[in-house]
Design a protein around this motif. Structure first.
Motif, short mmCIF file in Angstrom:
data_model
loop_
_atom_site.label_atom_id
_atom_site.label_comp_id
_atom_site.label_asym_id
_atom_site.label_seq_id
_atom_site.Cartn_x
_atom_site.Cartn_y
_atom_site.Cartn_z
N THR A 219 0.85 -1.18 0.00
CA THR A 219 0.00 0.00 0.00
C THR A 219 0.89 1.23 0.00
N ALA A 220 0.41 2.30 -0.63
CA ALA A 220 1.17 3.55 -0.65
C ALA A 220 0.81 4.47 0.51
N PHE A 221 -0.26 4.14 1.22
CA PHE A 221 -0.73 5.01 2.29
C PHE A 221 0.27 5.03 3.44
N THR A 222 0.70 6.20 3.83
CA THR A 222 1.62 6.48 4.94
C THR A 222 3.05 6.01 4.70
N GLN A 223 3.38 5.43 3.53
CA GLN A 223 4.77 5.04 3.31
C GLN A 223 5.68 6.26 3.29
N ASP A 224 5.15 7.42 2.89
CA ASP A 224 5.96 8.63 2.86
C ASP A 224 6.43 9.02 4.26
N GLN A 225 5.54 8.87 5.25
CA GLN A 225 5.91 9.19 6.62
C GLN A 225 6.93 8.21 7.18
N LEU A 226 6.79 6.95 6.83
CA LEU A 226 7.76 5.97 7.28
C LEU A 226 9.13 6.24 6.66
N CYS A 227 9.16 6.57 5.39
CA CYS A 227 10.44 6.86 4.72
C CYS A 227 11.13 8.06 5.35
N MET A 228 10.36 9.10 5.69
CA MET A 228 10.96 10.27 6.32
C MET A 228 11.53 9.93 7.68
N ALA A 229 10.81 9.14 8.46
CA ALA A 229 11.30 8.75 9.77
C ALA A 229 12.58 7.93 9.66
N LEU A 230 12.64 7.03 8.69
CA LEU A 230 13.83 6.21 8.53
C LEU A 230 15.03 7.05 8.09
N ALA A 231 14.80 8.00 7.19
CA ALA A 231 15.89 8.86 6.73
C ALA A 231 16.44 9.72 7.86
N VAL A 232 15.57 10.14 8.78
CA VAL A 232 16.00 10.99 9.89
C VAL A 232 16.57 10.17 11.03
N TYR A 233 15.83 9.14 11.47
CA TYR A 233 16.22 8.41 12.67
C TYR A 233 17.27 7.33 12.42
N ILE A 234 17.29 6.75 11.24
CA ILE A 234 18.25 5.69 10.93
C ILE A 234 19.47 6.25 10.19
#
Length: 319
Positions: A219-234
């Protein structure tokens, strides 16, 4: 990235002041985008673009008449096609991570979801200023919106299960436990409002995560938020956090003297950007309302949309 085909983007008219505000919609959300545009225009003449994921020809023509740029969605080749067959508007969530390629003539790109609107124009200026150095300017979901920083399920004394948005979505994306552990207790970075410079180093990192996650999550829903969190936190990409007034999701509070929505935190300044997430009924019709407390200690019946709040403010400030 290997296995990823990048199609050249078409040339677009020059973005004269190098700043742009971008949103997206289908035909159902068009009325909200019209109100969002009006709310921006009440404060500034910054160029606006709308990603078309299902508007009618008449709706597109009306945007063109207002000088609004209409963009076709960019869908990378790793996107499972059945996702968009079921819900074409989800292409908007995918496009968010490609805006630097879609708008090569603009330096500062501010994204606003279709169900947002601008109450205080200074919020827009602060977002642009925060992103000017190449950092991700975004609002973390902490503070007044919720009493608990993350969801937990108590199993027995001393044992609990983390049920945060990031942990659940990382699990659905089949990311390693090491990653889930590192992001599970972190605040969600709400992708409904964010600003980035076109040359920010985070763009390709966001897309690397998207290429991994999108086929896995189905699903594409909320994947954008997960990607942003991973780029920042990981990955540790630079981020500038702005307070919740720049992407306000509630709790709702009305200042009766000004007719404006106010921040829950004292001294209750006006909200900068209103985000009507989870307000399906009010998004659908202006006559649908809710009861909210007022700064003055009373109760008021309101619809959170720009069209309704503009009339309320005009009445409150009338001589």
């Amino acid at each position: 990235m290997a296995g990823m085909t990048v199609i050249p983007f078409p040339t677009t008219p020059e973005c004269m002041d190098r700043r742009i505000i971008v949103t997206g919609c289908d035909s159902a959300y068009f009325v909200l985008v019209v109100e969002l545009i009006a709310s921006v225009r009440a404060h500034m003449a910054t160029p606006i673009a709308v990603i078309d994921c299902g508007m009618t020809a008449q709706q597109v023509a009306s945007l063109h008449q207002q000088g609004i740029r209409v963009l076709a969605p960019y869908i990378p080749d790793y996107t499972p096609q059945h996702i968009l067959r079921r819900r074409p508007s989800l292409g908007i969530n995918i496009c968010k991570l490609w805006l630097d390629r879609m708008l090569p003539d603009c330096d500062l790109i501010l994204w606003l979801d279709a169900d947002t609107w601008v109450q205080d124009g200074m919020a827009i200026e602060r977002l642009f200023a925060a992103a000017n150095s190449g950092t991700l300017a975004i609002v973390p979901e902490i503070g007044a919106k919720r009493a608990d920083l993350l969801g937990v399920r108590w199993i027995c004394p001393g044992w609990m299960q983390i049920r945060s948005f990031l942990y659940k979505n990382a699990t659905r994306a089949r990311l390693s436990f090491a990653i889930r552990r590192r992001i599970g207790a972190k605040p969600l970075l709400n992708a409904g409002v964010f600003c980035l410079h076109r040359k920010a180093t985070i763009w390709p990192v966001l897309r690397r995560w998207q290429e991994m996650i999108l086929p896995r999550r189905n699903t594409a829903f909320t994947q954008d938020q997960l990607c942003m969190a991973l780029a920042v936190y990981i990955d540790g990409l630079p981020v500038t956090f702005l307070d919740n007034s720049h992407n306000y999701l509630g709790p709702w509070l009305l200042d009766e003297t000004t007719g404006q929505l106010a921040n829950l935190f004292f001294p209750h300044p006006p909200v900068g950007i209103v985000h009507m997430a989870s307000q399906k009924a009010m998004r659908a019709a202006l006559e649908n309302t809710m009861s909210v407390p007022t700064v003055q200690g009373g109760q008021a019946t309101v619809n959170l949309r720009y069209g309704a709040m503009r009339l309320r403010r005009a009445a409150a400030t009338a001589p």
